[in-house]
Design a protein around this motif. Structure first.
Motif, PDB file in Angstrom:
ATOM      1  N   TYR A  90      12.497  20.536  18.796  1.00 36.47           N
ATOM      2  CA  TYR A  90      11.311  21.075  19.624  1.00 36.47           C
ATOM      3  C   TYR A  90      10.989  22.512  19.363  1.00 36.47           C
ATOM      4  O   TYR A  90       9.891  22.811  19.153  1.00 36.47           O
ATOM      5  N   CYS A  91      11.992  23.382  19.336  1.00 37.66           N
ATOM      6  CA  CYS A  91      11.562  24.507  18.833  1.00 37.66           C
ATOM      7  C   CYS A  91      12.981  25.454  18.276  1.00 37.66           C
ATOM      8  O   CYS A  91      13.958  24.734  18.481  1.00 37.66           O
ATOM      9  N   THR A  92      12.808  26.518  17.851  1.00 37.60           N
ATOM     10  CA  THR A  92      13.806  27.410  17.455  1.00 37.60           C
ATOM     11  C   THR A  92      14.116  28.450  18.291  1.00 37.60           C
ATOM     12  O   THR A  92      13.153  28.940  18.791  1.00 37.60           O
ATOM     13  N   LEU A  93      15.230  28.887  18.620  1.00 35.47           N
ATOM     14  CA  LEU A  93      15.560  30.007  19.630  1.00 35.47           C
ATOM     15  C   LEU A  93      15.825  31.315  18.719  1.00 35.47           C
ATOM     16  O   LEU A  93      15.894  31.035  17.447  1.00 35.47           O
ATOM     17  N   THR A  94      15.992  32.315  19.351  1.00 37.62           N
ATOM     18  CA  THR A  94      16.403  33.547  18.694  1.00 37.62           C
ATOM     19  C   THR A  94      17.657  33.298  18.035  1.00 37.62           C
ATOM     20  O   THR A  94      18.714  32.799  18.451  1.00 37.62           O
ATOM     21  N   THR A  95      17.715  34.088  17.053  1.00 38.88           N
ATOM     22  CA  THR A  95      19.036  34.165  16.283  1.00 38.88           C
ATOM     23  C   THR A  95      20.233  34.956  16.877  1.00 38.88           C
ATOM     24  O   THR A  95      20.041  35.650  17.662  1.00 38.88           O
ATOM     25  N   LEU A  96      21.253  34.496  16.576  1.00 39.32           N
ATOM     26  CA  LEU A  96      22.779  35.435  17.243  1.00 39.32           C
ATOM     27  C   LEU A  96      23.575  35.634  16.178  1.00 39.32           C
ATOM     28  O   LEU A  96      23.697  35.138  15.188  1.00 39.32           O
ATOM     29  N   GLU A  97      24.315  36.736  16.598  1.00 38.75           N
ATOM     30  CA  GLU A  97      25.460  37.011  15.593  1.00 38.75           C
ATOM     31  C   GLU A  97      26.823  36.556  16.527  1.00 38.75           C
ATOM     32  O   GLU A  97      27.446  37.333  17.186  1.00 38.75           O
ATOM     33  N   VAL A  98      27.309  35.253  16.244  1.00 35.68           N
ATOM     34  CA  VAL A  98      28.216  34.632  16.980  1.00 35.68           C
ATOM     35  C   VAL A  98      29.604  35.438  16.038  1.00 35.68           C
ATOM     36  O   VAL A  98      30.523  35.856  17.061  1.00 35.68           O
ATOM     37  N   ARG A  99      29.836  35.336  14.802  1.00 37.93           N
ATOM     38  CA  ARG A  99      30.832  35.990  14.311  1.00 37.93           C
ATOM     39  C   ARG A  99      30.243  37.592  13.650  1.00 37.93           C
ATOM     40  O   ARG A  99      29.111  37.333  13.099  1.00 37.93           O
ATOM     41  N   ALA A 100      31.308  38.453  13.320  1.00 36.98           N
ATOM     42  CA  ALA A 100      30.671  39.711  12.764  1.00 36.98           C
ATOM     43  C   ALA A 100      29.816  39.511  11.677  1.00 36.98           C
ATOM     44  O   ALA A 100      30.466  38.870  10.500  1.00 36.98           O
ATOM     45  N   GLY A 101      28.767  39.637  11.253  1.00 36.91           N
ATOM     46  CA  GLY A 101      28.101  39.876  10.014  1.00 36.91           C
ATOM     47  C   GLY A 101      27.550  38.530   9.576  1.00 36.91           C
ATOM     48  O   GLY A 101      26.941  38.345   8.459  1.00 36.91           O
ATOM     49  N   VAL A 102      27.566  37.406  10.481  1.00 35.06           N
ATOM     50  CA  VAL A 102      27.241  36.114  10.100  1.00 35.06           C
ATOM     51  C   VAL A 102      25.816  35.920  11.295  1.00 35.06           C
ATOM     52  O   VAL A 102      26.054  35.773  12.227  1.00 35.06           O
ATOM     53  N   ILE A 103      24.713  35.678  10.673  1.00 32.01           N
ATOM     54  CA  ILE A 103      23.611  35.175  11.383  1.00 32.01           C
ATOM     55  C   ILE A 103      23.689  33.813  11.865  1.00 32.01           C
ATOM     56  O   ILE A 103      23.811  32.949  10.947  1.00 32.01           O
ATOM     57  N   ALA A 104      23.476  33.462  13.154  1.00 27.37           N
ATOM     58  CA  ALA A 104      23.423  32.067  13.348  1.00 27.37           C
ATOM     59  C   ALA A 104      21.951  31.487  13.954  1.00 27.37           C
ATOM     60  O   ALA A 104      21.422  32.171  14.848  1.00 27.37           O
ATOM     61  N   LEU A 122      23.692  24.801  16.923  1.00 27.31           N
ATOM     62  CA  LEU A 122      24.052  26.184  16.188  1.00 27.31           C
ATOM     63  C   LEU A 122      24.009  25.737  14.836  1.00 27.31           C
ATOM     64  O   LEU A 122      24.979  25.099  14.407  1.00 27.31           O
ATOM     65  N   TYR A 123      23.618  26.575  13.936  1.00 29.48           N
ATOM     66  CA  TYR A 123      23.704  26.641  12.395  1.00 29.48           C
ATOM     67  C   TYR A 123      24.303  27.790  11.865  1.00 29.48           C
ATOM     68  O   TYR A 123      23.574  29.027  12.144  1.00 29.48           O
ATOM     69  N   GLU A 124      25.076  27.974  10.846  1.00 29.45           N
ATOM     70  CA  GLU A 124      25.107  29.066   9.839  1.00 29.45           C
ATOM     71  C   GLU A 124      24.968  28.821   8.549  1.00 29.45           C
ATOM     72  O   GLU A 124      25.682  28.152   8.084  1.00 29.45           O
ATOM     73  N   GLU A 125      23.899  29.418   8.184  1.00 26.36           N
ATOM     74  CA  GLU A 125      23.163  28.785   6.851  1.00 26.36           C
ATOM     75  C   GLU A 125      22.842  27.430   6.889  1.00 26.36           C
ATOM     76  O   GLU A 125      22.123  27.018   7.932  1.00 26.36           O
ATOM     77  N   GLU A 126      23.349  26.663   6.044  1.00 32.38           N
ATOM     78  CA  GLU A 126      23.135  25.337   6.202  1.00 32.38           C
ATOM     79  C   GLU A 126      24.332  24.489   6.623  1.00 32.38           C
ATOM     80  O   GLU A 126      24.277  23.135   6.511  1.00 32.38           O
ATOM     81  N   GLU A 127      25.411  25.187   7.399  1.00 31.71           N
ATOM     82  CA  GLU A 127      26.369  24.350   7.861  1.00 31.71           C
ATOM     83  C   GLU A 127      26.140  24.106   9.558  1.00 31.71           C
ATOM     84  O   GLU A 127      25.789  25.152  10.258  1.00 31.71           O
ATOM     85  N   TYR A 128      26.470  22.993  10.070  1.00 37.54           N
ATOM     86  CA  TYR A 128      26.588  22.880  11.636  1.00 37.54           C
ATOM     87  C   TYR A 128      27.682  23.607  12.069  1.00 37.54           C
ATOM     88  O   TYR A 128      28.632  23.277  11.724  1.00 37.54           O
ATOM     89  N   VAL A 129      27.361  24.383  13.042  1.00 39.80           N
ATOM     90  CA  VAL A 129      28.583  24.997  13.731  1.00 39.80           C
ATOM     91  C   VAL A 129      28.994  24.590  15.100  1.00 39.80           C
ATOM     92  O   VAL A 129      30.110  24.430  15.437  1.00 39.80           O
ATOM     93  N   GLY A 130      28.001  24.109  15.766  1.00 37.94           N
ATOM     94  CA  GLY A 130      28.372  23.489  17.299  1.00 37.94           C
ATOM     95  C   GLY A 130      27.370  23.288  17.870  1.00 37.94           C
ATOM     96  O   GLY A 130      26.167  23.403  17.459  1.00 37.94           O
ATOM     97  N   TYR A 131      27.474  22.765  19.132  1.00 35.53           N
ATOM     98  CA  TYR A 131      26.375  22.695  20.005  1.00 35.53           C
ATOM     99  C   TYR A 131      26.418  23.485  21.658  1.00 35.53           C
ATOM    100  O   TYR A 131      27.695  23.528  21.900  1.00 35.53           O
ATOM    101  N   GLY A 132      25.560  23.444  22.252  1.00 35.43           N
ATOM    102  CA  GLY A 132      25.732  23.663  23.667  1.00 35.43           C
ATOM    103  C   GLY A 132      24.425  22.942  24.472  1.00 35.43           C
ATOM    104  O   GLY A 132      23.463  22.800  23.918  1.00 35.43           O
ATOM    105  N   PHE A 133      24.565  22.867  25.793  1.00 30.21           N
ATOM    106  CA  PHE A 133      23.602  22.342  26.810  1.00 30.21           C
ATOM    107  C   PHE A 133      23.109  23.870  27.564  1.00 30.21           C
ATOM    108  O   PHE A 133      23.815  24.506  27.881  1.00 30.21           O
ATOM    109  N   LYS A 134      21.506  23.558  27.560  1.00 32.40           N
ATOM    110  CA  LYS A 134      20.869  24.566  28.244  1.00 32.40           C
ATOM    111  C   LYS A 134      19.990  23.917  29.386  1.00 32.40           C
ATOM    112  O   LYS A 134      19.201  23.107  29.171  1.00 32.40           O
ATOM    113  N   LEU A 135      20.202  24.526  30.625  1.00 30.10           N
ATOM    114  CA  LEU A 135      19.362  23.992  31.684  1.00 30.10           C
ATOM    115  C   LEU A 135      18.177  24.703  31.820  1.00 30.10           C
ATOM    116  O   LEU A 135      18.187  25.957  32.039  1.00 30.10           O
ATOM    117  N   GLN A 136      16.858  24.053  31.620  1.00 28.79           N
ATOM    118  CA  GLN A 136      15.778  25.022  31.832  1.00 28.79           C
ATOM    119  C   GLN A 136      15.419  24.884  33.544  1.00 28.79           C
ATOM    120  O   GLN A 136      15.574  23.970  34.151  1.00 28.79           O
TER     121      GLN A 136
END
Length: 137
Positions: A90-104, A122-136
Motif C-alpha cells: 500500500y505504501c512505504t513508511l519512514t526509514t529506521l535505523e534498527v542496527r547502528a549504521g544500517v538503514i531499514a 522491514l527490509y535492510e537493503e534487499e534482505e527481508y528482516v522481519g515484520y510487525g503489525f500496526k493498528l490504525q
C-alpha cells in the motif's frame, strides 16, 4: 552548663521552613510537568514515524492466504520472496535505523479481513528482516 541544652538541635525559623516547603513543592510540580511533556513528545514522534511516505498501490490488501504464506518466509530471505507473494505494498513508511549504521526500509500492507490492521515488512537493503503489525486508528 547543662548537657541537654547543648544537644538540642537548633530550630529553624518558621518562615524558612515555609520557603523550603514552597520551593520543594514547585520543584515537584516542575518535574511532573516536564515528565508529561516528554511523554507527549515521544507519542507525537512515534505517530509521525508511522505515517505513509509514498502511496504505491491504493488498492493493495493482503488476504489471509497471502498473510499465512508471508509469515512462513524466514528472515534474511531475498526481498523478491516477499514481493512474489504480496506484490505491491500500500505504501512505504519512514526509514529506521534498527542496527547502528544500517538503514531499514518499511512497507505496509493492509489486511483484507481487517483494514485497520497493517502488516509492516522491514527490509535492510534487499534482505527481508522481519515484520510487525500496526493498528490504525
Amino acid at each position: 552548663m547543662n548537657q541537654r541544652s547543648k544537644r538540642q538541635p537548633k530550630r529553624r525559623p518558621r518562615q524558612q521552613r515555609r520557603y523550603r516547603l514552597i520551593s520543594s513543592s514547585m520543584l515537584i510540580l516542575l518535574g511532573f510537568s516536564l515528565g508529561i511533556g516528554l511523554r507527549f513528545q515521544a507519542k507525537a514522534a512515534s505517530a509521525k514515524k508511522d505515517l505513509c511516505q509514498d502511496i504505491i498501490s491504493s488498492q493493495a490488501v493482503l488476504s489471509r492466504q497471502q498473510l499465512t504464506q508471508l509469515l512462513t518466509i524466514p528472515e534474511r530471505e531475498n526481498r523478491q520472496a516477499i514481493e512474489a507473494i504480496a506484490e505491491e505494498p500500500y505504501c512505504t513508511l519512514t526509514t529506521l535505523e534498527v542496527r547502528a549504521g544500517v538503514i531499514a526500509e518499511r512497507t505496509a500492507y493492509p489486511l483484507a479481513f481487517d483494514p485497520n490492521t497493517w502488516l509492516v515488512v522491514l527490509y535492510e537493503e534487499e534482505e527481508y528482516v522481519g515484520y510487525g503489525f500496526k493498528l490504525q486508528h
